[in-house]
Design a protein around this motif. Structure first.
Motif, mmCIF file in Angstrom:
data_model
loop_
_atom_site.group_PDB
_atom_site.id
_atom_site.type_symbol
_atom_site.label_atom_id
_atom_site.label_comp_id
_atom_site.label_asym_id
_atom_site.label_seq_id
_atom_site.Cartn_x
_atom_site.Cartn_y
_atom_site.Cartn_z
ATOM 1 N N ALA A 294 31.744 3.461 -0.445
ATOM 2 C CA ALA A 294 32.355 4.773 -0.358
ATOM 3 C C ALA A 294 32.807 5.124 0.723
ATOM 4 C CB ALA A 294 31.473 5.779 -0.959
ATOM 5 N N VAL A 295 31.907 4.458 1.851
ATOM 6 C CA VAL A 295 32.149 4.535 3.413
ATOM 7 C C VAL A 295 33.286 3.910 3.766
ATOM 8 C CG1 VAL A 295 31.372 4.169 5.604
ATOM 9 C CG2 VAL A 295 29.884 5.261 3.881
ATOM 10 N N LEU A 296 33.546 2.652 3.299
ATOM 11 C CA LEU A 296 34.732 1.559 3.637
ATOM 12 C C LEU A 296 35.964 1.939 3.032
ATOM 13 C CD1 LEU A 296 32.826 -1.635 3.964
ATOM 14 C CD2 LEU A 296 33.338 -0.290 5.868
ATOM 15 N N GLN A 297 35.706 2.621 1.734
ATOM 16 C CA GLN A 297 37.123 2.669 0.818
ATOM 17 C C GLN A 297 37.495 4.090 1.037
ATOM 18 O OE1 GLN A 297 36.291 1.339 -3.139
ATOM 19 N NE2 GLN A 297 36.389 -0.674 -2.829
ATOM 20 N N ARG A 298 36.710 5.022 1.638
ATOM 21 C CA ARG A 298 37.274 6.419 2.045
ATOM 22 C C ARG A 298 37.072 7.201 0.504
ATOM 23 N NH1 ARG A 298 34.894 6.910 4.924
ATOM 24 N NH2 ARG A 298 35.868 8.683 6.120
ATOM 25 N N LYS A 299 36.116 7.094 0.149
ATOM 26 C CA LYS A 299 35.922 7.783 -1.329
ATOM 27 C C LYS A 299 34.859 8.759 -1.403
ATOM 28 C CE LYS A 299 39.224 5.852 -3.473
ATOM 29 N NZ LYS A 299 40.608 6.464 -3.704
ATOM 30 N N ARG A 300 34.836 10.089 -1.891
ATOM 31 C CA ARG A 300 33.665 10.899 -2.110
ATOM 32 C C ARG A 300 32.592 10.247 -2.905
ATOM 33 N NH1 ARG A 300 36.648 17.274 -2.243
ATOM 34 N NH2 ARG A 300 38.094 16.483 -0.692
ATOM 35 N N LEU A 301 31.546 11.094 -2.672
ATOM 36 C CA LEU A 301 30.103 10.453 -3.577
ATOM 37 C C LEU A 301 29.423 11.814 -3.927
ATOM 38 C CD1 LEU A 301 28.504 8.273 -1.002
ATOM 39 C CD2 LEU A 301 29.228 7.632 -3.123
ATOM 40 N N GLN A 302 29.182 11.927 -5.167
ATOM 41 C CA GLN A 302 28.395 12.650 -6.034
ATOM 42 C C GLN A 302 26.916 12.353 -5.812
ATOM 43 O OE1 GLN A 302 28.988 15.690 -7.186
ATOM 44 N NE2 GLN A 302 31.074 15.855 -7.499
ATOM 45 N N ILE A 303 26.041 13.032 -5.132
ATOM 46 C CA ILE A 303 24.831 12.478 -5.053
ATOM 47 C C ILE A 303 23.559 13.799 -5.355
ATOM 48 C CG2 ILE A 303 25.258 11.286 -2.817
ATOM 49 C CD1 ILE A 303 24.127 13.563 -1.350
ATOM 50 N N GLU A 304 22.357 13.186 -5.778
ATOM 51 C CA GLU A 304 21.234 14.092 -5.961
ATOM 52 C C GLU A 304 20.476 13.816 -4.656
ATOM 53 O OE1 GLU A 304 19.253 13.596 -9.485
ATOM 54 O OE2 GLU A 304 21.229 13.991 -10.882
ATOM 55 N N HIS A 305 20.233 14.939 -3.866
ATOM 56 C CA HIS A 305 19.632 15.016 -2.411
ATOM 57 C C HIS A 305 18.236 15.562 -2.748
ATOM 58 C CE1 HIS A 305 18.721 16.365 1.559
ATOM 59 N NE2 HIS A 305 18.970 14.934 1.811
ATOM 60 N N TYR A 306 17.330 14.790 -2.186
ATOM 61 C CA TYR A 306 15.873 15.547 -2.088
ATOM 62 C C TYR A 306 15.446 15.843 -0.706
ATOM 63 C CZ TYR A 306 10.603 15.730 -2.298
ATOM 64 O OH TYR A 306 9.471 16.149 -1.951
ATOM 65 N N ASN A 307 15.112 16.960 -0.757
ATOM 66 C CA ASN A 307 14.981 17.669 0.694
ATOM 67 C C ASN A 307 13.376 17.883 0.827
ATOM 68 O OD1 ASN A 307 14.295 19.643 2.583
ATOM 69 N ND2 ASN A 307 16.253 20.342 2.552
ATOM 70 N N ARG A 308 12.517 16.990 1.539
ATOM 71 C CA ARG A 308 11.144 17.065 1.545
ATOM 72 C C ARG A 308 10.500 18.352 2.159
ATOM 73 N NH1 ARG A 308 12.393 11.715 3.275
ATOM 74 N NH2 ARG A 308 11.460 10.341 1.992
ATOM 75 N N SER A 309 11.339 18.889 3.067
ATOM 76 C CA SER A 309 10.905 20.581 3.481
ATOM 77 C C SER A 309 10.662 21.546 2.362
ATOM 78 C CB SER A 309 11.867 20.859 4.746
ATOM 79 O OG SER A 309 11.893 19.922 5.688
ATOM 80 N N THR A 310 11.748 21.548 1.481
ATOM 81 C CA THR A 310 11.796 22.314 0.468
ATOM 82 C C THR A 310 11.116 21.916 -0.992
ATOM 83 O OG1 THR A 310 14.117 22.075 -0.266
ATOM 84 C CG2 THR A 310 13.322 23.660 1.471
ATOM 85 N N ASN A 311 11.066 20.550 -0.894
ATOM 86 C CA ASN A 311 10.581 19.750 -2.183
ATOM 87 C C ASN A 311 11.708 20.156 -3.320
ATOM 88 O OD1 ASN A 311 8.869 18.088 -3.428
ATOM 89 N ND2 ASN A 311 7.573 19.864 -4.429
ATOM 90 N N GLN A 312 12.839 20.103 -3.326
ATOM 91 C CA GLN A 312 13.731 20.581 -4.038
ATOM 92 C C GLN A 312 14.550 19.456 -3.999
ATOM 93 O OE1 GLN A 312 15.096 24.421 -3.302
ATOM 94 N NE2 GLN A 312 13.406 25.349 -4.290
#
Length: 286
Positions: A105-123
């Motif tokens: 995605a970085v090289l082809q310049r495409k967007r990403l859909q991600i699930e991101h885990y935040n350690r501070s909020t545990n969410q």
């Protein structure tokens, strides 16, 4: 290369035909000396240290050939791999299958859909991001991106990604200048716009060690007449800077700013409280 490659219907594959009488062809050879093979194997070990399975599927066939070539060399491959070690310390584990779509995605310049885990909020939050660049810092991979949820530039560690999917949407490109101002001007991996300058003094042997280290590209350092090393570094978020200062205790003193000096004092006091109040090392009350 003028190679007579034809389609053979009987075997349902491409093959070489008889060479023509015209221009001759020759496939380019790939030749390595022993020293070049040693250098390639060293590079492979270095690449392997960057992450689990990062390039293994792509370079495994080449490594097999290189090992076969070195089989008759006076330096056995097993001896070579035993004598050159690259250790990964403080590296956090991430899902290897996430690296390829992120890099693509970085090289082809495409967007990403991600699930991101935040350690501070545990969410875990679902986000759409426009990836800008990949960073390998302190044995870990980070993705710099525009977060469409927060409407701002964010830095995501790959080990915090729980799911990754490439979309067909083009990225929202951010200028290199804005990325540098937002992400690179602070200290370490933490970003921020409002910079402060930390003034530190190192003593004795520690002064000689730190004088040879790079804490920040814009740092300022000098020795005084007493042999103490004075270091000034910019920062926006004190967390990583505080950790680096604490690992040099007791041979470092924070001169300025007062807020950083107070933060270090508080961290030291909390650490001492663990030894004074309990033998079980229970954390003190916040």
């Amino acid at each position: 290369m003028n190679a007579p490659i034809i389609w053979d219907r009987e075997i349902a594959a491409y093959r070489f035909d008889k060479p023509n009488e015209g221009i001759k062809y020759e496939l380019p050879g790939l030749w390595f000396s022993a020293s070049e093979i040693h250098a390639l194997l060293t590079m492979q070990q270095l690449l392997s240290s960057l992450g689990p399975g990062l390039l293994t599927p792509h370079v495994a066939p080449l490594l097999t050939r290189l090992r076969a070539i070195l089989g008759n060399d006076r330096y056995p491959v097993q001896e070579f791999e035993k004598r050159i070690r690259i250790q990964r310390l403080n590296a956090r584990a991430y899902e290897p299958e996430h690296f390829l779509p992120v890099a693509t995605a970085v090289l082809q310049r495409k967007r990403l859909q991600i699930e991101h885990y935040n350690r501070s909020t545990n969410q875990i939050t679902q986000r759409e991001i426009s990836p800008q660049r990949l960073n390998h810092y302190q044995e870990n991979w980070y993705l710099d991106a525009w977060c469409h949820l927060r409407k701002d530039i964010r830095r995501f560690s790959l080990d915090s990604l729980r799911a990754v999917r490439i979309t067909t949407e083009p990225t929202l490109d951010i200028s290199d200048e804005k990325l540098c101002i937002t992400l690179d001007s602070g200290y370490g991996i933490f970003s921020g716009h409002e910079l402060q300058w930390a003034e530190l003094i190192f003593f004795n042997e520690r002064a000689r060690w730190v004088s040879q280290e790079t804490w920040h590209p814009e740092q300022q350092g000098k020795f005084d007449e007493a042999g103490r090393y004075h270091l000034k570094v910019p920062y926006s978020d004190p967390r990583e800077l505080a950790m680096d200062i604490l690992r040099h205790m007791p041979e470092v003193c924070v001169v300025a700013p007062p807020a950083l000096r107070q933060l270090i004092q508080e961290q030291l006091q909390k650490g001492l409280a663990l030894f004074k109040t309990s033998s079980s090392c229970e954390p003190p009350m916040a």
